[in-house]
Scaffold this active site. Structure first.
Site, mmCIF file in Angstrom:
data_model
loop_
_atom_site.group_PDB
_atom_site.id
_atom_site.type_symbol
_atom_site.label_atom_id
_atom_site.label_comp_id
_atom_site.label_asym_id
_atom_site.label_seq_id
_atom_site.Cartn_x
_atom_site.Cartn_y
_atom_site.Cartn_z
ATOM 1 N N SER A 75 0.797 -1.234 0.000
ATOM 2 C CA SER A 75 0.000 0.000 0.000
ATOM 3 C C SER A 75 0.824 1.277 0.000
ATOM 4 C CB SER A 75 -0.961 0.011 1.196
ATOM 5 O OG SER A 75 -2.011 -0.907 0.983
ATOM 6 N N LYS A 78 0.163 3.444 -2.980
ATOM 7 C CA LYS A 78 -0.993 4.339 -3.093
ATOM 8 C C LYS A 78 -0.603 5.802 -3.274
ATOM 9 C CE LYS A 78 -4.501 1.585 -0.671
ATOM 10 N NZ LYS A 78 -3.875 0.277 -0.743
ATOM 11 N N TYR A 195 -11.449 1.822 4.258
ATOM 12 C CA TYR A 195 -10.240 1.466 3.519
ATOM 13 C C TYR A 195 -10.522 0.318 2.563
ATOM 14 C CZ TYR A 195 -5.170 0.840 2.942
ATOM 15 O OH TYR A 195 -3.896 0.773 2.442
#
Length: 422
Positions: A75, A78, A195
């Site tokens: 992540s 991102k 999320y």
């Protein structure tokens, strides 16, 4: 703020000691290291202040860690994808507040589910998903308020992604994942923070608007201009890659037996798909610290005004980052953190490590953690490839790492104050 020479030396010794402790086996009765390998880095606004690693990239082979080893960013990808979106926003090729279906029509076909609508035994819908009242926007995807979730957060998602079509897996991504069958909405767009796979959708939007793959767009517009030579979405070989490891119930760390990360996936997943080095990611952090300008190359990636706008909390009042579903227990007086347009949370709390409120931060599944402190002009990255996420030993030692940085910052300020008086 720049660290003094003395504080840099102290900082290096302290972080080196943390890395050595967590990666050394056969200490205090341990049969394996607490973590197989870690690479940690610290940067100020101009350059790398600290970069070192310890341990091995493969416990079975025993190959020592090298600071130039790549790892799956999970992540931490991102924020890179968010930067791509902001570049297109600057070019007026993307409007953050119209329906994302204007750029990617299939997102308008995604249905919404409610609790009890998925048969968790076989991963089928008990009743058909419904249409949301309002379309998903790009801004909502950036802020994780669109309504998408993750399998480790939603039991419905887990059933949909694991009970049927066993060859379809988010770690081995294909375009077939981007359907109501796998990625439904779990609430009305814009109504709460949740999320999920939002940034993966953003990656597809970048591709649809630019006509390039996400990796190609980022290479041309971010990686090459910034000098991130080891960052990519596809690898020909795992020779330079730190392998995934896991902690067993008896606390022993072992190499992952069932799978490793797919080196050349069908699509570039904007929320999880990049490979990089800690050195490269520090260069990326410096672009944020310098409001869109790379101090490494002198090239501007984003306008200063765009970054100033993006780094603010953009969640509405009453909405905040919440991981209580993961068992996270927030201390008394905790203010839910906000979220920015940079792919990072916005801290509303001062940390015991010395990290102040107003800092941007995020993490990655393999126990990767980083922060971006715009006010103090520092950032740090803790890189490992260990599952499960939020491993307590990783969190504890990351906190020690972060505390060492802020102790050094405090010492630097005190030293400069004394020198100024003289």
């Amino acid at each position: 703020m720049a660290f003094t020479t003395k504080s840099k030396r102290t900082l290096s010794k302290e972080i080196d000691a943390v890395l050595k402790d967590v990666t050394t086996p056969n200490v205090n009765g341990r049969t394996s290291p607490l973590i197989n390998g870690v690479i940690a880095g610290v940067t100020d606004g101009k350059s790398t202040v600290y970069l070192n690693g310890a341990g091995v990239k493969d416990l079975e082979a025993g190959t020592p860690i090298d600071v130039n080893n790549q790892m799956s960013m999970f992540s931490c990808t991102k924020s890179m994808t968010a930067m791509a979106i902001l570049i297109l926003y600057e070019r007026k090729q993307i409007n953050l507040d119209i329906g994302a279906g204007s750029y990617l029509p299939e997102i308008d076909e995604i249905g919404m589910i409610t609790k009890g609508q998925v048969n968790r035994e076989d991963g089928t819908f008990i009743t058909p998903p419904t249409r949301p009242k309002y379309p998903v926007t790009v801004r909502q995807l950036l802020l994780h308020t669109a309504g998408f979730s993750y399998g480790f957060l939603s039991k419905d998602y887990l059933a949909l992604q694991s009970k049927r079509d066993i060859h379809i897996n988010v770690l081995f991504p294909t375009r077939k994942l981007f359907t109501t069958d796998k990625f439904p909405l779990v609430h009305e767009p814009g109504t709460k923070w949740n999320y999920g796979h939002n940034t993966d959708w953003l990656g597809l939007i970048v591709e649809a608007v630019s006509g390039q793959t996400l990796g190609e767009f980022l290479k041309e517009n971010v990686f090459d201009p910034v000098g991130m030579t080891s960052t990519t979405f596809k690898l020909k070989s795992d020779e330079n890659l730190i392998k995934l490891h896991r902690r067993k119930k008896n606390k022993e760390v072992v190499l992952m037996e069932l799978y490793q990360i797919m080196l050349e996936p069908e699509i570039d997943m904007g929320g999880q798909g990049a490979f990089s080095t800690v050195a490269d990611y520090l260069k990326f952090i410096r672009v944020w610290l310098n409001y869109g300008l790379s101090p490494d190359t002198g090239k501007r990636v984003l306008k200063k005004s765009t970054v100033r706008y993006a780094v603010k909390n953009h969640l509405p009042p009453g909405m905040g980052v919440d991981f209580s579903d993961l068992g996270v227990k927030y201390p008394k007086g905790w203010i839910p953190d906000g979220f920015t347009l940079t792919g990072n949370a916005y801290g509303f709390n001062n940390f015991p490590t010395g990290r102040p409120k107003g800092v941007l931060y995020w993490s990655g599944l393999g126990n990767l953690y980083y922060w971006i402190d715009m006010e103090n002009q520092i950032g740090g990255f803790w890189g490992s490839q260990l599952l499960p996420f939020m491993d307590p030993y990783s969190l504890l030692n990351y906190a020690k790492f972060e505390m060492s940085v802020y102790d050094a910052l405090k010492a630097s300020k005190a030293e400069k104050k004394r020198t100024a008086k003289i």
